[in-house]
Every structure is written in C-alpha cells, then in structure tokens.
Design an enzyme around this catalytic site. Structure first.
Site, PDB file in Angstrom:
ATOM      1  N   LEU A  43      -2.279  -0.122   5.191  1.00  0.00           N
ATOM      2  CA  LEU A  43      -1.278  -1.160   4.931  1.00  0.00           C
ATOM      3  C   LEU A  43       0.080  -0.552   4.612  1.00  0.00           C
ATOM      4  O   LEU A  43       1.110  -1.114   4.952  1.00  0.00           O
ATOM      5  CB  LEU A  43      -1.726  -2.031   3.741  1.00  0.00           C
ATOM      6  CG  LEU A  43      -3.011  -2.841   3.931  1.00  0.00           C
ATOM      7  CD1 LEU A  43      -3.388  -3.541   2.641  1.00  0.00           C
ATOM      8  CD2 LEU A  43      -2.845  -3.851   5.059  1.00  0.00           C
ATOM      9  N   GLY A  44       0.097   0.571   3.924  1.00  0.00           N
ATOM     10  CA  GLY A  44       1.380   1.161   3.538  1.00  0.00           C
ATOM     11  C   GLY A  44       1.169   2.403   2.703  1.00  0.00           C
ATOM     12  O   GLY A  44       0.044   2.891   2.545  1.00  0.00           O
ATOM     13  N   TRP A  45       2.260   2.892   2.141  1.00  0.00           N
ATOM     14  CA  TRP A  45       2.183   4.111   1.340  1.00  0.00           C
ATOM     15  C   TRP A  45       3.346   4.139   0.364  1.00  0.00           C
ATOM     16  O   TRP A  45       4.340   3.431   0.527  1.00  0.00           O
ATOM     17  CB  TRP A  45       2.222   5.356   2.230  1.00  0.00           C
ATOM     18  CG  TRP A  45       3.528   5.508   2.951  1.00  0.00           C
ATOM     19  CD1 TRP A  45       3.924   4.866   4.087  1.00  0.00           C
ATOM     20  CD2 TRP A  45       4.626   6.338   2.563  1.00  0.00           C
ATOM     21  NE1 TRP A  45       5.199   5.242   4.438  1.00  0.00           N
ATOM     22  CE2 TRP A  45       5.661   6.145   3.517  1.00  0.00           C
ATOM     23  CE3 TRP A  45       4.844   7.216   1.509  1.00  0.00           C
ATOM     24  CZ2 TRP A  45       6.882   6.804   3.432  1.00  0.00           C
ATOM     25  CZ3 TRP A  45       6.060   7.873   1.440  1.00  0.00           C
ATOM     26  CH2 TRP A  45       7.062   7.665   2.409  1.00  0.00           C
ATOM     27  N   PHE A  48       3.223   7.883  -4.642  1.00  0.00           N
ATOM     28  CA  PHE A  48       2.039   8.257  -5.410  1.00  0.00           C
ATOM     29  C   PHE A  48       0.730   7.992  -4.671  1.00  0.00           C
ATOM     30  O   PHE A  48      -0.308   8.505  -5.060  1.00  0.00           O
ATOM     31  CB  PHE A  48       1.989   7.458  -6.724  1.00  0.00           C
ATOM     32  CG  PHE A  48       3.010   7.853  -7.752  1.00  0.00           C
ATOM     33  CD1 PHE A  48       4.089   8.665  -7.441  1.00  0.00           C
ATOM     34  CD2 PHE A  48       2.897   7.401  -9.059  1.00  0.00           C
ATOM     35  CE1 PHE A  48       5.033   9.016  -8.384  1.00  0.00           C
ATOM     36  CE2 PHE A  48       3.828   7.748 -10.028  1.00  0.00           C
ATOM     37  CZ  PHE A  48       4.897   8.562  -9.691  1.00  0.00           C
ATOM     38  N   SER A  49       0.754   7.164  -3.637  1.00  0.00           N
ATOM     39  CA  SER A  49      -0.520   6.674  -3.095  1.00  0.00           C
ATOM     40  C   SER A  49      -0.379   6.165  -1.665  1.00  0.00           C
ATOM     41  O   SER A  49       0.724   5.946  -1.170  1.00  0.00           O
ATOM     42  CB  SER A  49      -1.024   5.525  -3.972  1.00  0.00           C
ATOM     43  OG  SER A  49      -0.061   4.481  -3.982  1.00  0.00           O
ATOM     44  N   THR A  50      -1.545   5.967  -1.036  1.00  0.00           N
ATOM     45  CA  THR A  50      -1.598   5.191   0.211  1.00  0.00           C
ATOM     46  C   THR A  50      -2.424   3.940  -0.089  1.00  0.00           C
ATOM     47  O   THR A  50      -3.247   3.922  -1.009  1.00  0.00           O
ATOM     48  CB  THR A  50      -2.259   5.973   1.361  1.00  0.00           C
ATOM     49  OG1 THR A  50      -3.574   6.359   0.973  1.00  0.00           O
ATOM     50  CG2 THR A  50      -1.439   7.196   1.747  1.00  0.00           C
ATOM     51  N   VAL A  51      -2.178   2.878   0.681  1.00  0.00           N
ATOM     52  CA  VAL A  51      -2.891   1.616   0.469  1.00  0.00           C
ATOM     53  C   VAL A  51      -3.532   1.182   1.778  1.00  0.00           C
ATOM     54  O   VAL A  51      -2.891   1.190   2.833  1.00  0.00           O
ATOM     55  CB  VAL A  51      -1.945   0.513  -0.051  1.00  0.00           C
ATOM     56  CG1 VAL A  51      -2.702  -0.800  -0.237  1.00  0.00           C
ATOM     57  CG2 VAL A  51      -1.305   0.929  -1.365  1.00  0.00           C
ATOM     58  N   LYS A  66      -5.966   0.959  -3.088  1.00  0.00           N
ATOM     59  CA  LYS A  66      -4.863   1.882  -3.388  1.00  0.00           C
ATOM     60  C   LYS A  66      -5.455   3.211  -3.844  1.00  0.00           C
ATOM     61  O   LYS A  66      -6.174   3.264  -4.843  1.00  0.00           O
ATOM     62  CB  LYS A  66      -3.980   1.263  -4.478  1.00  0.00           C
ATOM     63  CG  LYS A  66      -2.800   2.095  -4.908  1.00  0.00           C
ATOM     64  CD  LYS A  66      -1.928   1.274  -5.859  1.00  0.00           C
ATOM     65  CE  LYS A  66      -0.771   2.081  -6.417  1.00  0.00           C
ATOM     66  NZ  LYS A  66       0.135   1.281  -7.229  1.00  0.00           N
ATOM     67  N   ASP A 168      10.793  -2.755 -12.857  1.00  0.00           N
ATOM     68  CA  ASP A 168      11.232  -2.408 -11.493  1.00  0.00           C
ATOM     69  C   ASP A 168      11.120  -3.625 -10.575  1.00  0.00           C
ATOM     70  O   ASP A 168      10.639  -3.529  -9.446  1.00  0.00           O
ATOM     71  CB  ASP A 168      10.414  -1.243 -10.940  1.00  0.00           C
ATOM     72  CG  ASP A 168      11.077  -0.599  -9.707  1.00  0.00           C
ATOM     73  OD1 ASP A 168      12.296  -0.802  -9.515  1.00  0.00           O
ATOM     74  OD2 ASP A 168      10.380   0.088  -8.950  1.00  0.00           O
TER      75      ASP A 168
END
Length: 433
Positions: A43-45, A48-51, A66, A168
C-alpha cells in the site's frame, strides 16, 4: 506512515534500506503471526516502515499490515505508537471516534532482524491524494464541512478523553474510510485474496523489477512535465486536465499516523509538526499543548477549501524559513502580540525589542476573508462564514483558540442553510462525546 491504499510518496523506498536494521522484504503470499495474515499487495511506505494490504484469515477481512524497520530506534518508536493506538482502541469500542483502529500487533523475525508489526483497519486514500485528484481546485464547502466534522470528532476524542496530542496533523495523515477509486477497494471490487505464494515468489513492490519499472515511469512523467513547462514558457496553450467528479466519493475520514504523537504530560520533542502546518508557539519555542493540533487543523481545512496550503514559507537572502513563516502568519493575522512573542525561548532570534521581525520589514497585510474572495473567488457570504470559523483557531495565543469540542458547535458546521447541512448538523449531535 499511514495505513492507506495510497500512502507513501510518489517515490519508491530506497533499495539499500532492505538490509540489517532496515525494512523487511515482503513477497505476495507471505504469512505473518502464525499464518493469520497473508500479504496481498503493497500500500505504501514511510521512513520507518512499509505497509501492506493483508488478508486476515481469522476474520476473512482485509487489513493494513505495517512492518517497522528492525533497528532498535525504529522498534522503540513502534512500541510508543502501539501504546497510544492501544489506548485509542480501548476507549473506542464501537469504532466511532474517527481515529484509526489498531487490531493487533506482534513481532516478526526476518533476515534483516526482528520487526515490530501493527495490524490496522484498512482505510482509503489520504486527503492529500483527494486534493491532488481534484487538481488543487478546492472542494465544495459542504464536503469540507463533512471532513471537518470527522477530524474534529477525532481530535476531541484524542484531546479531551485520552490526553493525546497528535502533533503532525495534515492532509497526508487523514484518510478517507474508502478509496477514491472503488476498483482499489478489495471488498467492493470483489478482490479474491491470495492465500499462497504465486509461482516464482516475486517480491511485489519490494526488492524486485518493480523498482526498475517505477523508475522508468517516473522518468517518463518528468519528461512530460518538462515538455509542459517548455510549452508554457513559449506561450503555447497547455493541455487542460478534465475536471474529475467527486460525486459518489465518501468523505468520511479518520485521523491516522501516531508515530509522532505524545501524551500531553509526556512531551519528548520541542519541534513538532510538518513545516506548513506548524503552530507559531512551536516556532518561537514557548511550549505547546492540544491547541497546536487545532492550528494544524485550520491549515488543513483551508487547504481542502482552496486547494492551496495556507502557509508555504521559504527562506531567502538574509532570512530563514522560520522568519518567513512568522511573516506570512502576521500578514494574514496581524502583528503577533509582544506579550506572546516575548514568551518564546527564540524571541531574540526573530524579533527586535519592539516585537517586530528583525530581518523582514515590509509586510503586506491581507485579511482571511479578502484572500478567499480576491484570490480564490469565494462568494462574499461563503468567505465571511468560513473565515469566521477559521480565524479564532488561528489565534497567536494558544489558550484563546477554541477546542475541537467548541469548534463542533460553530455555526459554520451546524448551520441549516440547506439539506446537506441539515444532514451534517444531525451528524454532529451523534458524534459528540
């Protein structure tokens, strides 16, 4: 990093971040947490992480998985986020507070280390993607109202019931409940889940040919953009993008990404918020609380209604981004009262002893309602009503800004001027704590 169908930027994460301490390389069909979750597509990145979209074999539903980088600092950040998300989920049993829901969390061992994983409800596109989809034209005000009610409901819950500052808030960190394109919705599109690894076990969106393909696509896009710029510089007519319809898109949304959030009484960073949505008290270092989120909310609401960011500071010759940011704020809202500016630890960096900016002297004052009418062609009444809603939230004095709960009672959200608003007004009463 959020849990949307389109999060992450247009760029791809760095190939060399798939190493010890870095990302976990995922293949379609990979299973997690004892086989409960099966990876479907990326789905995305984020930094800190990829999802990943994953299929939950226990509930037969789709979730966002995540997967945090494995280095200790990323694991620590994930533990903090899990703590906050767990409190959010515990206090919102019926999932009605317009904040993303944590479903599960666990550790996953891989060749690059041990990765903390969070399972979140699957949501749609970010408001940033919605703004871009609409070609930065500005949404219909009824749609803006609907989104504002959801976001304020989430902020009211976080602030008043949980004592959490998001820190944020921005369009990127607010996700529609459903994707803009129904074909991207795994439920509505009738997507058949992948339950085992395809032949060849290709790493989808990870370390594979997709990197090469995406780089080629990016180069092609950049080439088209350069041609457009050249046409514009030569005075040639531009190709007009067709206006996309927003009809049928569900505007219900949720606040996401608690990677930078904090308990109000346990703050660990002086500088919070993404630059364009940063509150003045954060810039001058006079301390912050829930009202900093409210400032970011007002900036976001303006952006939804106009398609443009409210403040886009840029450093120049002899002055910094921070100074330009303060100048832009004062041009729109009037001079910052000296009793406020002098309370900041950075007062002497920006201001002279009279409370004027040291290095930016000529300010062009323009009220919010005039800006809406003259630049964005709002009707006088719409501009006045919308400015009446936003202006109190954009007070230099943080303690004077209305709370999320108070904003939900504002006439701009509760007005009964048309049938759409009647529906919204009744929704507000249902959303109150």
């Amino acid at each position: 990093m959020s849990c949307s169908s389109s999060s992450g930027s247009e760029e791809e994460e760095e190939f060399d971040s798939y190493r010890k301490g870095g990302y976990h390389a995922v293949r379609v069909g990979d299973s997690f947490n004892g086989g409960r979750y099966i990876a479907q597509r990326k789905l995305g990145w984020g930094q800190f992480s990829t999802v990943w979209l994953a299929y939950d074999t226990r509930t037969s539903g789709f979730v966002a998985l995540k997967i945090q980088k494995s280095a200790p600092q990323f694991a620590q950040a994930a533990l903090h986020e899990i703590e906050l998300l767990s409190a959010i989920a515990d206090g919102d049993r019926n999932n009605s507070r317009s904040v993303v829901r944590l479903i599960d969390h666990f550790k996953h061992a891989g060749p690059n280390g041990q990765h903390l994983c969070m399972v979140l409800e699957y949501l749609g596109d970010s408001l940033l993607r919605l703004i871009r989809y609409n070609h930065h034209k500005g949404l219909d005000l009824n749609k803006v109202r609907e989104i504002c009610i959801c976001v304020l409901t989430g902020l009211d819950y976080l602030h008043r019931q949980l004592n959490i500052i998001h820190s944020d808030l921005k369009p990127e960190n607010i996700l529609l409940v459903s994707p803009i394109d129904p074909s991207k919705d795994p439920v509505k599109s009738g997507f058949t889940p992948i339950l085992e690894k395809p032949e060849g076990g290709n790493i989808n969106g990870g370390v594979s040919m997709s990197f090469v393909e995406k780089k080629l696509k990016r180069r092609a896009k950049m080439a088209v953009a350069r041609i457009s710029e050249r046409r514009a510089s030569m005075g040639m007519p531009q190709e007009q993008k067709p206006q996309k319809s927003l009809e049928g898109i569900d505007m219900k949304c949720k606040v996401v990404d608690f990677g930078n959030a904090c308990w109000a009484d346990q703050q660990f960073m002086e500088e919070i918020q993404t630059r364009q949505y940063r509150a003045p008290e954060v810039i001058i270092r006079s301390g912050y609380t829930f009202s900093a989120d409210m400032w970011s909310f007002a900036c976001t609401a303006f952006e939804l209604a106009t398609g443009d960011m409210l403040f886009t500071p840029k450093g120049g010759q002899g002055f910094t981004d921070d100074e330009d940011h303060l100048a832009l704020m004062m041009e729109l809202l009037g001079k910052m009262p000296k009793k406020i500016s002098i309370g900041g630890a950075r007062f002497k960096d920006f201001f002279d002893r009279y409370g004027d900016l040291k290095r930016i002297k000529r300010l062009k004052y323009w009220s919010l309602d005039r800006l809406l009418v003259e630049k964005y062609k709002f009707l006088e009444e719409d501009a006045r009503d919308f400015a009446d809603f936003l202006r109190p939230i954009l007070d230099f004095a943080p303690e004077k800004r209305p709370t999320a709960q108070q904003c939900l009672q504002h006439p701009w959200l509760t007005s009964n001027s048309n049938s759409n608003d009647n529906k919204l007004a009744s929704g507000i009463n249902n959303l109150q704590i």
